[in-house]
Design an enzyme around this catalytic site. Sequence first.
Site, PDB file in Angstrom:
ATOM      1  CG  HIS A   1     -11.438   6.271  85.177  1.00  0.00           C
ATOM      2  ND1 HIS A   1     -11.981   5.173  84.562  1.00  0.00           N
ATOM      3  CD2 HIS A   1     -10.089   6.113  85.061  1.00  0.00           C
ATOM      4  CE1 HIS A   1     -11.018   4.391  84.081  1.00  0.00           C
ATOM      5  NE2 HIS A   1      -9.861   4.947  84.375  1.00  0.00           N
TER       6      HIS A   1
ATOM      7  CG  ASN B   1     -11.142  -2.448  85.516  1.00  0.00           C
ATOM      8  OD1 ASN B   1     -12.297  -2.771  85.252  1.00  0.00           O
ATOM      9  ND2 ASN B   1     -10.789  -1.187  85.708  1.00  0.00           N
TER      10      ASN B   1
ATOM     11  CD  GLU C   1     -10.345  -0.093  82.756  1.00  0.00           C
ATOM     12  OE1 GLU C   1      -9.124  -0.315  82.617  1.00  0.00           O
ATOM     13  OE2 GLU C   1     -10.797   0.877  83.382  1.00  0.00           O
TER      14      GLU C   1
HETATM   15  C1  GAL Z   1      -6.507   0.836  83.812  1.00  0.00           C
HETATM   16  C2  GAL Z   1      -7.195   2.170  83.847  1.00  0.00           C
HETATM   17  C3  GAL Z   1      -7.482   2.737  82.504  1.00  0.00           C
HETATM   18  C4  GAL Z   1      -6.399   2.470  81.474  1.00  0.00           C
HETATM   19  C5  GAL Z   1      -5.921   1.038  81.529  1.00  0.00           C
HETATM   20  C6  GAL Z   1      -4.745   0.732  80.623  1.00  0.00           C
HETATM   21  O1  GAL Z   1      -5.814   0.625  85.001  1.00  0.00           O
HETATM   22  O2  GAL Z   1      -8.424   2.076  84.545  1.00  0.00           O
HETATM   23  O3  GAL Z   1      -7.751   4.105  82.670  1.00  0.00           O
HETATM   24  O4  GAL Z   1      -5.410   3.400  81.514  1.00  0.00           O
HETATM   25  O5  GAL Z   1      -5.546   0.708  82.835  1.00  0.00           O
HETATM   26  O6  GAL Z   1      -3.545   1.080  81.200  1.00  0.00           O
END
Ligand code: GAL
Length: 450
Positions: A122, A292, A354
């Site tokens: 990550h 995500n 996510e």
């Molecule tokens: C994603 C990332 C996370 C977090 C999230 C919110 O792109 O994987 O680490 O920061 O965005 O901004």
Amino acid sequence: MPHIPALPPTFRWGVSTAAYQIEGATEEDGRGPSVWDAFTARPGAIRNAHHARTACDHYHRWPEDIALMRELGVDAYRFSIAWPRVQPTGRGPVNESGLAFYDRLTDELLSHGITPLPTLFHWDLPQALEDGGGWLTRDTAYRFAEYAAHTADRLGDRVPEWITLNEPFVHTVFGYALGRHAPGRTLLLDALPTAHHQLLGHALAARVLRERGARVLIANNCTPVHPASGTPADLAAAEAYDTLHNHLFNDPLLTGRYPDLSGYAVDEELGGAVLDGDLALIHQSVDGLGVNYYNPTHVSAPADAGGLPFDLVPIEGVPRTAFGWPVVPDGLRELLLRLGRRYGQALVPITITENGCSYPALDDTERVDFLDGHIRAVADAVAEGIDVRGYFVWTLIDNFEWAEGYTQRFGLVHVDHTTQTRTPRTSYRWYRELIAAHRGTRPGAPGATM
Ligand code: GAL
């Protein structure tokens, strides 16, 4: 009382975090420096000159954080493993105390009925590898597979499923093309070899993990793309953005080919990076696709003919998070259906790895609405035939939000970054009730294990 989503009983509920954003302890127990340690030290790189040397002190407070998850009732926890803890210079023998941390974390999760879902990368590359070219060099892909093997040898007896990479698109664009994230390179389209080397690293690691009997996912950042108008120029710009953001990272995994980039002054081999045999290795290297999703993207034809083949345009008429990001829950349904249409039978089961939003209040009813809307969108996509197996909220606790430092709060749980006190928000209680309602148990009852 939350609405009970029409999702299969086996559907998994979870939360996601990342090592660099929560752990702190960047100089403890033999951890080596990462690109983010170097980047946060650069004047002006991070809002308010915030750094992550302590972050949420999760490295010491992990039992308390797991207790919060236990109480929440999640089935699974997506966390990331810091490569520089496992191999301080990114190569060579493992650092025993680094691996021991994740070993304890894994055992504690399992003792509470929570399935560990580790992400191997990550964004916190060991600085020593960056000094040798980082993801611009092919060697980093081989080093990544070696690190995956060491980590799986230690945890694989208890970890059924791994995520190799988090958002190679964002790492390529923000890290190597635009310099907004570590390692802070500004190579624009010359950053494209990092996309291929990450996918190659993913595939080499996937082989190692599968040999050990595990299932493999990648977490790709995906967005449904809309043209600002129906003019041919705007349509072409939308196609260009869709290609570079979505297809470039999903096509090779699911179809074994890169999309045609010839219209964007990019050679087919992504700057000479793609060698014979690479695509065969990358093709079908995932057992599931992690998606995500944060928001859709609207684009128009570029005003400046010499630059990128699109301009990003604001999305009007929708609510915004505290970060200013547009809130479009139906974009998630649309995205899932687009994936289904593009890949058909080649699509693998999806997990939303996510989804979340930044709102500061303890009584964060906006986040409740956000999550409710997006979970309904997932259920709608499932009803329309898309195989989605789980949903992970980004994130459990307020954390170090990369270039934004601690100014954005994505947590179900508020963190006072001075005292490290954790205070569950309204959305935490709501998610807890939702999980219990879907499962037909009391809130906080043990989760179903896989
Ligand atoms: C994603 C990332 C996370 C977090 C999230 C919110 O792109 O994987 O680490 O920061 O965005 O901004």
